[in-house]
Scaffold this motif. Structure first.
Motif, PDB file in Angstrom:
ATOM      1  N   GLY A 192       1.000  -1.019  -0.048  1.00 41.95           N
ATOM      2  CA  GLY A 192       0.054   0.146   0.114  1.00 41.95           C
ATOM      3  C   GLY A 192       0.803   1.224  -0.088  1.00 41.95           C
ATOM      4  N   LEU A 193       1.649   1.226   0.812  1.00 37.35           N
ATOM      5  CA  LEU A 193       2.607   2.623   0.854  1.00 37.35           C
ATOM      6  C   LEU A 193       3.419   2.519  -0.476  1.00 37.35           C
ATOM      7  N   ALA A 194       3.882   1.685  -0.931  1.00 37.79           N
ATOM      8  CA  ALA A 194       4.822   1.472  -2.393  1.00 37.79           C
ATOM      9  C   ALA A 194       3.767   2.240  -3.551  1.00 37.79           C
ATOM     10  N   THR A 195       2.622   1.532  -3.562  1.00 35.40           N
ATOM     11  CA  THR A 195       1.793   1.888  -4.738  1.00 35.40           C
ATOM     12  C   THR A 195       1.083   3.432  -4.465  1.00 35.40           C
TER      13      THR A 195
ATOM     14  N   TYR B 136      -5.266  -0.529  -9.783  1.00 39.38           N
ATOM     15  CA  TYR B 136      -4.717  -1.635  -8.940  1.00 39.38           C
ATOM     16  C   TYR B 136      -5.512  -1.735  -7.579  1.00 39.38           C
ATOM     17  N   SER B 137      -5.826  -0.608  -6.928  1.00 38.83           N
ATOM     18  CA  SER B 137      -6.392  -0.414  -5.756  1.00 38.83           C
ATOM     19  C   SER B 137      -8.027  -1.178  -5.771  1.00 38.83           C
ATOM     20  N   ILE B 138      -8.509  -0.635  -6.816  1.00 39.29           N
ATOM     21  CA  ILE B 138      -9.982  -1.108  -7.048  1.00 39.29           C
ATOM     22  C   ILE B 138      -9.995  -2.705  -7.228  1.00 39.29           C
ATOM     23  N   VAL B 139      -8.966  -3.107  -7.930  1.00 36.33           N
ATOM     24  CA  VAL B 139      -9.137  -4.425  -8.400  1.00 36.33           C
ATOM     25  C   VAL B 139      -8.819  -5.586  -7.260  1.00 36.33           C
ATOM     26  N   VAL B 140      -7.636  -5.070  -6.780  1.00 37.10           N
ATOM     27  CA  VAL B 140      -7.015  -5.998  -5.517  1.00 37.10           C
ATOM     28  C   VAL B 140      -8.203  -6.035  -4.299  1.00 37.10           C
TER      29      VAL B 140
ATOM     30  N   SER C  49      -4.271  -4.216   0.888  1.00 39.41           N
ATOM     31  CA  SER C  49      -3.290  -3.137   0.289  1.00 39.41           C
ATOM     32  C   SER C  49      -3.874  -2.046  -0.484  1.00 39.41           C
ATOM     33  N   GLY C  50      -5.030  -2.333  -1.158  1.00 40.25           N
ATOM     34  CA  GLY C  50      -6.007  -1.453  -1.910  1.00 40.25           C
ATOM     35  C   GLY C  50      -6.203  -0.211  -1.068  1.00 40.25           C
ATOM     36  N   ILE C  51      -6.730  -0.550   0.085  1.00 36.81           N
ATOM     37  CA  ILE C  51      -7.112   0.479   1.197  1.00 36.81           C
ATOM     38  C   ILE C  51      -5.828   1.532   1.244  1.00 36.81           C
ATOM     39  N   TYR C  52      -4.869   0.980   1.663  1.00 37.42           N
ATOM     40  CA  TYR C  52      -3.725   1.933   1.922  1.00 37.42           C
ATOM     41  C   TYR C  52      -2.993   2.618   0.739  1.00 37.42           C
ATOM     42  N   THR C  53      -3.367   2.117  -0.638  1.00 40.08           N
ATOM     43  CA  THR C  53      -2.966   2.626  -1.741  1.00 40.08           C
ATOM     44  C   THR C  53      -3.712   4.269  -1.811  1.00 40.08           C
ATOM     45  N   ARG C  54      -5.131   4.009  -1.723  1.00 39.32           N
ATOM     46  CA  ARG C  54      -5.985   5.002  -1.839  1.00 39.32           C
ATOM     47  C   ARG C  54      -5.601   6.346  -0.820  1.00 39.32           C
ATOM     48  N   LEU C  55      -5.544   5.453   0.611  1.00 38.18           N
ATOM     49  CA  LEU C  55      -5.289   6.597   1.693  1.00 38.18           C
ATOM     50  C   LEU C  55      -3.954   7.328   1.600  1.00 38.18           C
TER      51      LEU C  55
END
Length: 336
Positions: free
Chosen positions: A116-119, A138-142, A216-222
């Motif tokens: 999540g941090l990287a993306t 990516y965040s939506i799909v995963v 990880s998708g949640i962290y990507t968006r946040l």
């Protein structure tokens, strides 16, 4: 409010939460159809034998008396005994399975946070471009992936086709390290058994990747939204005006401030991982609390289910308290 007063207040607030949760679980388990005695001995047992077992388990008492008896035992720190299979102490049953779930939760948590941090950083730095759009997709799909399906796909690729990783279990037979904490990875490190460490890490890889990838998708968006907001603030412009390198601005100033609101989500996600590990444990034959609870719900093992729920609630409250303390430490503006 001092730190000690804050901790005491949070502990006192946990008591009504546990009481409400325990009462709900107690009532729901009694209202649902099913009898633990019949679940054990079967429908062909004689009514006299069933009544005898119900008397031994205290199930023939009025509901209010069963509730008060359980609360009284709980106040003495006794979670009771299992109603089935040897009637072992509930706390012993929990401690036999909880380390496996905790190990899987930590593994999934680390994977979800790192991914999540990287993306999220990539999306935040390259906002508005193709990289940003790719990371959002990516965040939506995963996040929409179904855990058992993803787990079986990873098992097929890495276990069956490539023969790289085991597809089930926690460790190979005979490779168990000396039990000290119940966490195979940690026990292997403490006892310096490298073969056990590598074997347990190999078994942990696919379940952790399955669980961590989905969350990880949640962290990507946040991380993306928080980083974009911080990068647009005046102190970042001041850093650029002073000629600080872009890498230093990102890691020393922007990312540190962007992570503050995400810490709270990490605490909630850790609790969610504990509860959501059921599907992952089932897919990978992981002997943790998820499969244990499903089995005991099937047999209507009331005391074990209630004990496990109380244990979970206390652990989640502890994690939440630790996150709040870390939050206050990272952000000096926070006061207890």
């Amino acid at each position: 409010m001092s730190l000690r007063a804050y901790v005491i207040t949070r502990i006192l607030m946990t008591i009504p939460m546990i009481l409400i949760l325990l009462t709900l679980v107690f009532l729901v388990m009694r209202v649902l159809p099913g009898n633990p005695v019949i679940a054990i001995v079967g429908m062909k047992a004689s009514p006299e034998y069933i009544k005898k077992l119900e008397h031994q388990l205290g199930l023939d008492k009025p509901l209010w008396q069963q509730y008060l008896d359980y609360l009284g035992n709980l106040l003495r720190g006794d979670l009771g005994r299992s109603m089935i299979w040897g009637k072992r102490p509930v706390i012993q049953e929990i401690m036999d399975h909880f380390p496996a779930t905790l190990e899987l939760t930590i593994g999934g948590f680390l994977v979800s946070v790192l991914l999540g941090l990287a993306t999220g950083m990539l999306a935040g730095i390259r906002s508005g471009g193709k990289v940003d759009a790719s990371m959002r997709i990516y965040s939506i799909v995963v996040y929409s992936l179904f855990i058992p399906l993803l787990g079986m796909m990873l098992q097929l690729v890495f276990g069956v086709w490539l023969h790289m990783l085991p597809v089930g279990g926690r460790i190979d037979p005979g490779m168990e390290p000396p039990s000290m904490t119940g966490l195979y990875v940690l026990d292997s490190i403490i006892s310096l058994k490298m073969d056990s460490l590598l074997n347990s890490l190999a078994h942990l890889a696919l379940p952790s990747l399955t669980l961590g990838l989905v969350l990880s998708g949640i962290y990507t968006r946040l991380v993306r939204s928080s980083l974009m907001e911080v990068l647009g603030q005046d102190f970042i412009r001041a850093c650029k005006a002073r000629g600080l390198p872009g890498r230093a601005i990102l890691f020393k100033h922007a990312l540190k401030n962007a992570l503050i609101p995400i810490l709270t989500m990490m605490g909630l996600q850790f609790a969610l991982l504990l509860a959501g590990a059921v599907l992952t444990e089932t897919t990978f034959s992981w002997p943790g609390m998820g499969t244990f609870l499903v089995e005991r719900i099937t047999y209507r093992d009331f005391t074990t289910i209630q004990g496990a729920i109380v244990f979970y609630a206390l652990f989640v409250a502890l994690v939440s308290l630790i996150v709040d303390l870390v939050y206050a430490y990272v952000d000096p503006r926070i006061r207890y």
